[in-house]
Design a protein around this motif. Structure first.
Motif, PDB file in Angstrom:
ATOM      1  N   ALA A 247       8.687 -19.852 -17.099  1.00 23.53           N
ATOM      2  CA  ALA A 247       8.855 -20.040 -18.545  1.00 23.53           C
ATOM      3  C   ALA A 247       9.257 -18.735 -19.221  1.00 23.53           C
ATOM      4  O   ALA A 247      10.132 -18.726 -20.099  1.00 23.53           O
ATOM      5  N   THR A 248       8.657 -17.644 -18.828  1.00 22.45           N
ATOM      6  CA  THR A 248       8.994 -16.338 -19.402  1.00 22.45           C
ATOM      7  C   THR A 248      10.438 -15.968 -19.092  1.00 22.45           C
ATOM      8  O   THR A 248      11.186 -15.522 -19.968  1.00 22.45           O
ATOM      9  N   TRP A 249      10.844 -16.172 -17.842  1.00 19.28           N
ATOM     10  CA  TRP A 249      12.226 -15.880 -17.438  1.00 19.28           C
ATOM     11  C   TRP A 249      13.195 -16.723 -18.263  1.00 19.28           C
ATOM     12  O   TRP A 249      14.196 -16.230 -18.762  1.00 19.28           O
ATOM     13  N   TRP A 250      12.886 -18.009 -18.408  1.00 21.60           N
ATOM     14  CA  TRP A 250      13.764 -18.972 -19.075  1.00 21.60           C
ATOM     15  C   TRP A 250      13.797 -18.747 -20.586  1.00 21.60           C
ATOM     16  O   TRP A 250      14.882 -18.659 -21.187  1.00 21.60           O
ATOM     17  N   ILE A 251      12.621 -18.641 -21.207  1.00 16.05           N
ATOM     18  CA  ILE A 251      12.518 -18.643 -22.665  1.00 16.05           C
ATOM     19  C   ILE A 251      12.586 -17.232 -23.254  1.00 16.05           C
ATOM     20  O   ILE A 251      13.407 -16.951 -24.122  1.00 16.05           O
ATOM     21  N   SER A 252      11.730 -16.351 -22.793  1.00 13.46           N
ATOM     22  CA  SER A 252      11.638 -15.017 -23.393  1.00 13.46           C
ATOM     23  C   SER A 252      12.740 -14.078 -22.926  1.00 13.46           C
ATOM     24  O   SER A 252      13.365 -13.400 -23.737  1.00 13.46           O
ATOM     25  N   THR A 253      12.972 -14.040 -21.624  1.00 17.34           N
ATOM     26  CA  THR A 253      13.933 -13.086 -21.086  1.00 17.34           C
ATOM     27  C   THR A 253      15.370 -13.480 -21.396  1.00 17.34           C
ATOM     28  O   THR A 253      16.159 -12.656 -21.865  1.00 17.34           O
ATOM     29  N   HIS A 254      15.728 -14.739 -21.161  1.00 17.42           N
ATOM     30  CA  HIS A 254      17.120 -15.162 -21.289  1.00 17.42           C
ATOM     31  C   HIS A 254      17.413 -16.040 -22.498  1.00 17.42           C
ATOM     32  O   HIS A 254      18.574 -16.390 -22.722  1.00 17.42           O
ATOM     33  N   LYS A 255      16.376 -16.429 -23.243  1.00 16.06           N
ATOM     34  CA  LYS A 255      16.554 -17.220 -24.467  1.00 16.06           C
ATOM     35  C   LYS A 255      17.413 -18.469 -24.233  1.00 16.06           C
ATOM     36  O   LYS A 255      18.300 -18.803 -25.023  1.00 16.06           O
ATOM     37  N   LEU A 256      17.145 -19.152 -23.133  1.00 11.05           N
ATOM     38  CA  LEU A 256      17.902 -20.350 -22.775  1.00 11.05           C
ATOM     39  C   LEU A 256      17.405 -21.549 -23.569  1.00 11.05           C
ATOM     40  O   LEU A 256      16.250 -21.602 -23.992  1.00 11.05           O
ATOM     41  N   ASP A 257      18.293 -22.524 -23.763  1.00  7.48           N
ATOM     42  CA  ASP A 257      17.908 -23.785 -24.392  1.00  7.48           C
ATOM     43  C   ASP A 257      16.969 -24.544 -23.462  1.00  7.48           C
ATOM     44  O   ASP A 257      16.874 -24.227 -22.271  1.00  7.48           O
ATOM     45  N   HIS A 258      16.338 -25.584 -23.991  1.00  4.82           N
ATOM     46  CA  HIS A 258      15.400 -26.363 -23.173  1.00  4.82           C
ATOM     47  C   HIS A 258      16.102 -26.903 -21.928  1.00  4.82           C
ATOM     48  O   HIS A 258      15.564 -26.828 -20.833  1.00  4.82           O
ATOM     49  N   PHE A 259      17.299 -27.465 -22.098  1.00  6.71           N
ATOM     50  CA  PHE A 259      18.083 -27.949 -20.962  1.00  6.71           C
ATOM     51  C   PHE A 259      19.310 -27.053 -20.803  1.00  6.71           C
ATOM     52  O   PHE A 259      20.000 -26.761 -21.780  1.00  6.71           O
ATOM     53  N   GLU A 260      19.549 -26.650 -19.579  1.00  5.23           N
ATOM     54  CA  GLU A 260      20.719 -25.844 -19.232  1.00  5.23           C
ATOM     55  C   GLU A 260      21.381 -26.452 -18.001  1.00  5.23           C
ATOM     56  O   GLU A 260      20.732 -27.163 -17.231  1.00  5.23           O
ATOM     57  N   LYS A 261      22.633 -26.164 -17.812  1.00  2.50           N
ATOM     58  CA  LYS A 261      23.352 -26.655 -16.640  1.00  2.50           C
ATOM     59  C   LYS A 261      22.772 -26.014 -15.379  1.00  2.50           C
ATOM     60  O   LYS A 261      22.538 -24.808 -15.336  1.00  2.50           O
ATOM     61  N   ALA A 262      22.543 -26.825 -14.372  1.00  3.30           N
ATOM     62  CA  ALA A 262      22.003 -26.341 -13.111  1.00  3.30           C
ATOM     63  C   ALA A 262      22.913 -25.279 -12.494  1.00  3.30           C
ATOM     64  O   ALA A 262      22.429 -24.296 -11.923  1.00  3.30           O
ATOM     65  N   GLN A 263      24.225 -25.464 -12.642  1.00  2.00           N
ATOM     66  CA  GLN A 263      25.184 -24.484 -12.113  1.00  2.00           C
ATOM     67  C   GLN A 263      24.953 -23.107 -12.738  1.00  2.00           C
ATOM     68  O   GLN A 263      25.002 -22.090 -12.059  1.00  2.00           O
ATOM     69  N   ARG A 264      24.709 -23.078 -14.041  1.00  2.00           N
ATOM     70  CA  ARG A 264      24.488 -21.806 -14.744  1.00  2.00           C
ATOM     71  C   ARG A 264      23.210 -21.140 -14.259  1.00  2.00           C
ATOM     72  O   ARG A 264      23.188 -19.927 -14.011  1.00  2.00           O
ATOM     73  N   ILE A 265      22.141 -21.907 -14.146  1.00  2.00           N
ATOM     74  CA  ILE A 265      20.861 -21.354 -13.713  1.00  2.00           C
ATOM     75  C   ILE A 265      20.975 -20.799 -12.304  1.00  2.00           C
ATOM     76  O   ILE A 265      20.533 -19.679 -12.018  1.00  2.00           O
ATOM     77  N   LYS A 266      21.589 -21.549 -11.423  1.00  2.29           N
ATOM     78  CA  LYS A 266      21.761 -21.096 -10.048  1.00  2.29           C
ATOM     79  C   LYS A 266      22.559 -19.802 -10.009  1.00  2.29           C
ATOM     80  O   LYS A 266      22.188 -18.851  -9.310  1.00  2.29           O
TER      81      LYS A 266
END
Length: 72
Positions: free
Chosen positions: A46-65
């Protein structure tokens, strides 16, 4: 992000992409079972997703990978 979580993210992204195609989106909850059996790992994701990268709730799997493979 610890190596075990990186591996899990790539594994889940690959599976989702294979199942639903290149445009599939996911949230960081996709990397966990419905049980909260490892709260520290969940918070790390959650920290990596929300705080560090400020990603939306849903992101493309390709982008995350791609981000994980790039060491971000």
């Amino acid at each position: 992000m610890r190596e075990s979580l990186r591996s899990k993210v790539i594994e889940v992204c690959d599976a989702k992409i294979a199942q639903k195609g290149d445009k599939v989106g996911l949230s960081f909850y996709a990397f966990f079972k419905n049980k909260n059996d490892d709260p520290d790992l969940l918070m790390e994701a959650a920290t990596w997703w929300i705080s560090t990268h400020k990603l939306d709730h849903f992101e493309k799997a390709q982008r995350i990978k791609a981000m994980v493979l790039a060491g971000k």
